[in-house]
Design a protein around this motif. Sequence first.
Motif, short mmCIF file in Angstrom:
data_model
loop_
_atom_site.label_atom_id
_atom_site.label_comp_id
_atom_site.label_asym_id
_atom_site.label_seq_id
_atom_site.Cartn_x
_atom_site.Cartn_y
_atom_site.Cartn_z
N ARG A 9 -12.36 -17.14 -30.38
CA ARG A 9 -13.61 -17.23 -31.14
C ARG A 9 -14.75 -17.78 -30.30
N MET A 10 -14.39 -18.50 -29.23
CA MET A 10 -15.42 -19.21 -28.49
C MET A 10 -15.85 -18.50 -27.20
N GLY A 11 -15.58 -17.20 -27.05
CA GLY A 11 -16.11 -16.48 -25.89
C GLY A 11 -15.03 -15.81 -25.08
N THR A 12 -15.46 -14.98 -24.12
CA THR A 12 -14.50 -14.24 -23.30
C THR A 12 -13.98 -15.14 -22.18
N ARG A 13 -12.92 -14.68 -21.53
CA ARG A 13 -12.33 -15.42 -20.42
C ARG A 13 -13.37 -15.65 -19.30
N GLN A 14 -14.17 -14.61 -19.03
CA GLN A 14 -15.20 -14.71 -17.98
C GLN A 14 -16.22 -15.80 -18.33
N GLU A 15 -16.61 -15.83 -19.61
CA GLU A 15 -17.57 -16.86 -20.04
C GLU A 15 -16.98 -18.27 -19.87
N MET A 16 -15.66 -18.36 -20.16
CA MET A 16 -14.98 -19.64 -20.00
C MET A 16 -15.00 -20.09 -18.54
N ILE A 17 -14.74 -19.14 -17.64
CA ILE A 17 -14.71 -19.47 -16.21
C ILE A 17 -16.09 -19.96 -15.77
N GLU A 18 -17.13 -19.25 -16.24
CA GLU A 18 -18.50 -19.65 -15.87
C GLU A 18 -18.83 -21.03 -16.42
N LEU A 19 -18.40 -21.26 -17.66
CA LEU A 19 -18.69 -22.56 -18.27
C LEU A 19 -17.94 -23.68 -17.52
N ASN A 20 -16.70 -23.37 -17.09
CA ASN A 20 -15.94 -24.35 -16.32
C ASN A 20 -16.67 -24.72 -15.04
N HIS A 21 -17.27 -23.72 -14.35
CA HIS A 21 -18.02 -23.99 -13.12
C HIS A 21 -19.24 -24.86 -13.43
N LEU A 22 -19.91 -24.49 -14.52
CA LEU A 22 -21.10 -25.23 -14.93
C LEU A 22 -20.74 -26.69 -15.23
N PHE A 23 -19.61 -26.86 -15.92
CA PHE A 23 -19.16 -28.21 -16.27
C PHE A 23 -18.89 -29.03 -15.00
N ASP A 24 -18.29 -28.37 -14.03
CA ASP A 24 -17.99 -29.03 -12.75
C ASP A 24 -19.29 -29.52 -12.11
N ARG A 25 -20.29 -28.62 -12.06
CA ARG A 25 -21.58 -28.96 -11.41
C ARG A 25 -22.33 -30.06 -12.16
N GLN A 26 -22.32 -29.97 -13.50
CA GLN A 26 -23.20 -30.84 -14.28
C GLN A 26 -22.55 -32.14 -14.75
N ILE A 27 -21.27 -32.10 -15.06
CA ILE A 27 -20.63 -33.29 -15.67
C ILE A 27 -19.67 -33.99 -14.70
N LEU A 28 -18.80 -33.22 -14.06
CA LEU A 28 -17.80 -33.88 -13.21
C LEU A 28 -18.45 -34.57 -12.01
N GLN A 29 -19.69 -34.20 -11.72
CA GLN A 29 -20.40 -34.86 -10.61
C GLN A 29 -20.87 -36.27 -10.99
N LEU A 30 -20.85 -36.58 -12.27
CA LEU A 30 -21.32 -37.91 -12.71
C LEU A 30 -20.21 -38.93 -12.43
N ASP A 31 -20.13 -39.34 -11.18
CA ASP A 31 -18.95 -40.09 -10.73
C ASP A 31 -18.90 -41.55 -11.20
N THR A 32 -19.97 -42.02 -11.84
CA THR A 32 -19.91 -43.39 -12.39
C THR A 32 -19.51 -43.37 -13.86
N PHE A 33 -19.33 -42.17 -14.39
CA PHE A 33 -18.99 -42.05 -15.81
C PHE A 33 -17.48 -41.88 -16.00
N ARG A 34 -17.00 -42.45 -17.10
CA ARG A 34 -15.62 -42.15 -17.54
C ARG A 34 -15.70 -40.89 -18.39
N LEU A 35 -14.79 -39.95 -18.15
CA LEU A 35 -14.87 -38.66 -18.86
C LEU A 35 -13.59 -38.35 -19.62
N GLY A 36 -13.74 -37.67 -20.73
CA GLY A 36 -12.60 -37.14 -21.48
C GLY A 36 -12.95 -35.74 -21.94
#
Length: 372
Positions: free
Chosen positions: A305-332
């Motif tokens: 329901r939440m999008g195609t596999r390709q969209e998921m892959i793109e969103l995963n890359h985006l998440f990596d660039r935008q959120i996982l780079q916040l290295d002082t933050f605790r993430l879940g």
Amino acid sequence: MEFLATTSFAMEGVLKNELTLLGFEVERTTPGLCLFCADLDALVWANASLRSAERVFLVLGRWEAKSFDALFDGIMRLPLEDVLPSNGRFHVNARSFKSQLFSLRDIQSITKKAVAERLGRAYKMKILPEDGIDYPLMLRMERDEAMLLLDTSGEPLHKRGYRVSGHIAPIRENIGASLILLSRWFGKGPFIDPMCGSGTLAIEAAMIATNRPPGLERDFLFEKWGILDPLKAQEIRDIMRSRITPANTVIQGYDKDPKAIRKARKNAASFGLDSLIHFQCRDLEEFSTSLRRGTIVTNMPYGERMGTRQEMIELNHLFDRQILQLDTFRLGVLSGDAYFSQAKSRKPTRVRKFNNGKIITYFYQYEPVARR
Ligand SMILES: C[S@@+](CC[C@H](N)C(=O)[O-])C[C@H]1O[C@@H](n2cnc3c(N)ncnc32)[C@H](O)[C@@H]1O
């Protein structure tokens, strides 16, 4: 008295901590549940306060039952008439794990028969009318131990009452709260959900930050039974209200979908929490923060329901660039993707697998790796 609180599998540690903080003695913790001792006041304290629980049951009895005769006889020995009235409606559910008795239909029908027999004798009635209030029973078998349980919650506890507006794939409220508590966010320091949908995680965070019990304003089934003085219940609720504190932190929720943000605001407003949460329509692509540190908990889109596999892959890359780079933050990050953490710049400190409804999900946790 003994009570049993249930939660999702893998969340029992969170539940145990909550019960301990409420001052209850936890006797046993097994996947998806905690057995604890308390007096009758726990009906209000546990039902209204527990953030991770799905239901609170009163334990009517437990005994070893390796045969249907032992199951029947065990129920016959319980003083059920102390709690169950002659005209109650007794629907019986059953669960069985690692036990010799495993046919749920048979467990249900034997339980029902034995309850009717015990109450019929106690009330000197051949047939019980069953035209009164609901008393939902559960016969739970685990490793040949039978437990007869009475559901005191009624509507499951994840139904807090703020979800006036649904959204595609919202997370269950008690799972959302559990993920926040698993991330060790207890109301201090900034909290952000960058893909907040209808706002569940931000709203649960706002309740944690203000020490507001999630079930404070809703009803529970036990209140219809008259087993706890309503004045006592009122008194406990007043104590809970007096312990609500002003929030002293930043809580933010973002989503790219304007409809989701409108729903999130409506949901928060229904609990008077809208002024505590900054909701804004923003794509992850444009996400940035001036906060130096904090906690981010989010629920990635998953399932067809939440999008195609390709969209998921793109969103995963985006998440990596935008959120996982916040290295002082605790993430879940809750994701349905078993490979979410692969080929990413930051590695999770811990991954927990659990069932979210019928979907297998993974909760990826990242400790801060830098200090500023
Ligand atoms: C699984 S839902 C979140 C559900 C939410 N936890 C709740 O309880 O309602 C995922 C959300 O991610 C949002 N989303 C997807 N791609 C996004 C992006 N690029 N930027 C911001 N939000 C995005 C979707 O609009 C959706 O609301």
